[in-house]
Scaffold this motif. Sequence first.
Motif, short mmCIF file in Angstrom:
data_model
loop_
_atom_site.label_atom_id
_atom_site.label_comp_id
_atom_site.label_asym_id
_atom_site.label_seq_id
_atom_site.Cartn_x
_atom_site.Cartn_y
_atom_site.Cartn_z
N ALA A 187 38.23 28.57 26.84
CA ALA A 187 37.33 29.64 27.16
C ALA A 187 36.82 30.31 25.83
O ALA A 187 35.76 31.29 25.61
N ILE A 188 38.10 30.94 25.17
CA ILE A 188 38.15 31.49 23.98
C ILE A 188 37.54 30.31 22.67
O ILE A 188 37.85 31.18 21.35
N ALA A 189 37.35 29.06 22.34
CA ALA A 189 37.68 28.90 21.74
C ALA A 189 36.90 28.79 20.39
O ALA A 189 35.83 29.14 21.09
N PRO A 190 37.00 28.77 18.91
CA PRO A 190 35.99 29.17 17.90
C PRO A 190 35.31 28.83 18.47
O PRO A 190 34.86 26.64 18.04
N ILE A 191 33.90 28.59 17.52
CA ILE A 191 32.62 27.74 16.98
C ILE A 191 33.43 27.23 15.69
O ILE A 191 33.78 27.95 14.70
N PRO A 192 33.35 25.86 15.62
CA PRO A 192 33.99 24.73 14.48
C PRO A 192 33.57 25.85 13.49
O PRO A 192 32.63 26.13 12.20
N GLY A 193 34.44 26.26 12.10
CA GLY A 193 34.24 26.63 10.94
C GLY A 193 35.03 28.27 11.55
O GLY A 193 34.25 28.78 10.30
N LEU A 194 34.45 28.13 12.37
CA LEU A 194 34.64 30.37 12.47
C LEU A 194 34.94 30.58 13.70
O LEU A 194 35.75 29.85 13.58
N THR A 195 35.39 32.20 13.63
CA THR A 195 37.02 32.26 14.13
C THR A 195 35.75 33.08 15.40
O THR A 195 36.62 33.90 16.17
N ILE A 196 34.45 33.09 15.34
CA ILE A 196 34.22 33.80 16.96
C ILE A 196 34.14 32.76 17.92
O ILE A 196 33.74 31.63 18.04
N PRO A 197 33.84 33.23 19.40
CA PRO A 197 34.04 32.36 20.09
C PRO A 197 32.67 31.65 20.65
O PRO A 197 31.57 32.37 20.67
N TRP A 198 33.19 30.17 20.70
CA TRP A 198 31.44 29.33 21.23
C TRP A 198 31.16 30.13 22.04
O TRP A 198 29.63 29.68 22.26
N MET A 199 31.69 31.06 23.21
CA MET A 199 30.43 31.12 24.64
C MET A 199 29.42 32.44 24.16
O MET A 199 28.84 32.23 24.60
N ILE A 200 29.70 32.37 22.60
CA ILE A 200 28.94 33.74 22.17
C ILE A 200 27.76 33.26 21.97
O ILE A 200 26.35 33.56 22.22
N THR A 201 27.67 32.01 22.01
CA THR A 201 26.47 31.04 21.84
C THR A 201 25.68 30.94 23.30
O THR A 201 24.64 30.67 23.61
N VAL A 202 26.61 31.08 23.75
CA VAL A 202 25.73 30.69 25.81
C VAL A 202 25.39 32.09 26.21
O VAL A 202 23.94 32.14 25.57
N VAL A 203 25.52 33.36 25.41
CA VAL A 203 24.94 34.61 25.38
C VAL A 203 23.77 34.59 24.80
O VAL A 203 22.96 34.90 24.62
N ALA A 204 24.35 34.42 23.52
CA ALA A 204 23.15 34.12 23.04
C ALA A 204 21.50 33.41 23.63
O ALA A 204 20.24 34.17 23.42
N VAL A 205 21.92 32.40 24.02
CA VAL A 205 20.69 31.13 24.80
C VAL A 205 20.68 31.55 25.58
O VAL A 205 18.84 32.78 25.90
N LEU A 206 20.84 32.61 27.04
CA LEU A 206 20.71 34.08 27.92
C LEU A 206 19.93 34.56 26.73
O LEU A 206 19.23 35.26 28.08
N ALA A 207 20.34 35.38 26.45
CA ALA A 207 19.72 36.60 25.91
C ALA A 207 18.18 36.24 25.50
O ALA A 207 17.08 37.21 25.43
N VAL A 208 18.15 35.38 24.50
CA VAL A 208 16.67 34.60 24.13
C VAL A 208 15.68 35.12 26.04
O VAL A 208 14.54 34.86 25.59
N VAL A 209 16.52 33.40 26.24
CA VAL A 209 15.95 33.27 28.11
C VAL A 209 15.37 35.02 28.86
O VAL A 209 14.22 34.90 28.77
N PHE A 210 16.20 35.82 28.63
CA PHE A 210 15.52 37.08 29.61
C PHE A 210 15.42 37.34 28.47
O PHE A 210 13.99 38.30 29.00
N GLY A 211 14.98 37.88 27.65
CA GLY A 211 14.30 38.14 26.37
C GLY A 211 13.17 37.69 26.16
O GLY A 211 11.57 38.41 26.44
#
Length: 330
Positions: free
Chosen positions: A158-182
């Motif tokens: 659940a908290i695994a980072p994006i490959p090559g980064l320290t940011i968790p991959w779940m942030i991509t889910v948030v980004a996709v949902l933000a685009v949808v809601f936006g």
Amino acid sequence: MKRQARTRAILGSWDAVLLIAVVAVVLVGALAIEGVASPRFWRFVTLEAIPIALIALPMTLIVITGEIDLSVASILGLTCTVMGQMWLWGITSLPLLLAVCLLLGALLGAVNGLFVTAFGLPSLAVTIGTLALYRGLAYVVLGDRAVADYPPEWTMGAIAPIPGLTIPWMITVVAVLAVVFGVVLHATPIGRGLYAMGNNAEAARFTGISVLRTKFWLFVATGAMSSLAGVFWTLRFASARADNGNGLELAVVAAILLGGVSIFGGRGRLIGVIAAVILLGILRNALQLAYVPANTLTIITGSLLIVSVVGPNVAGMVRDRLRRRRPTTP
């Protein structure tokens, strides 16, 4: 001339002020507080921002319509306990647990929506009541127990980072949902209808907008997203407890109002809310690195909540005065 006026309007908007504030806080924090510029710092900022952003996305739409949902943190907590109890019952399929939790959140949101739309009750009063009700049910489900024996592949995944980064991959889910809601809010007739409801619900009804049905489904969506945040919360901390997310509704409301969404409805943009979520996350984690006490952090959050209500209104008054003073050319 029109393009220049539009550029000035964008640069003078509350969204631009927030984005500038994010950059300023990052620069000052990096210079004044050791660790702010480290990748580890940004990992914790994003981990903290994920559940707040998940809830703030649909709730922004609710606030724009002139309503509010204060039960979101209690829905998160009840979701955590139900997930924990199902695990104790031997249900070990993560997709099944996720589906049940999302359905639970949707049902809890539907209860809020039903009271607001079918019975005409004010959302503030309804969700204050369900805030206490859902949190109480969470204690009924698990009591003071904690369920913490989830598989490591779940909790670490659940908290695994994006490959090559320290940011968790779940942030991509948030980004996709933000685009949808936006897109829904800013580029569809549904979004225009939400602003119309917030400005004048009766007039919106006369134009053919289904006000009650739309509000009902917004509460359902907010409940489901709160449950998704609850699943993430449980796996991030590897613990299902009845007090999970306690007080998180304050952070969500603060982010929405600081993002420029009017508490009275009819005004606000999603980009401002996202910027506010990031700003609050940076501030909180930076102050923690500076060993600021938890009580002081609460005071700062409350102060920002007041600023978020007063700031956009003052900025609007200043812009109106400057516009009236500007000489008109014949």
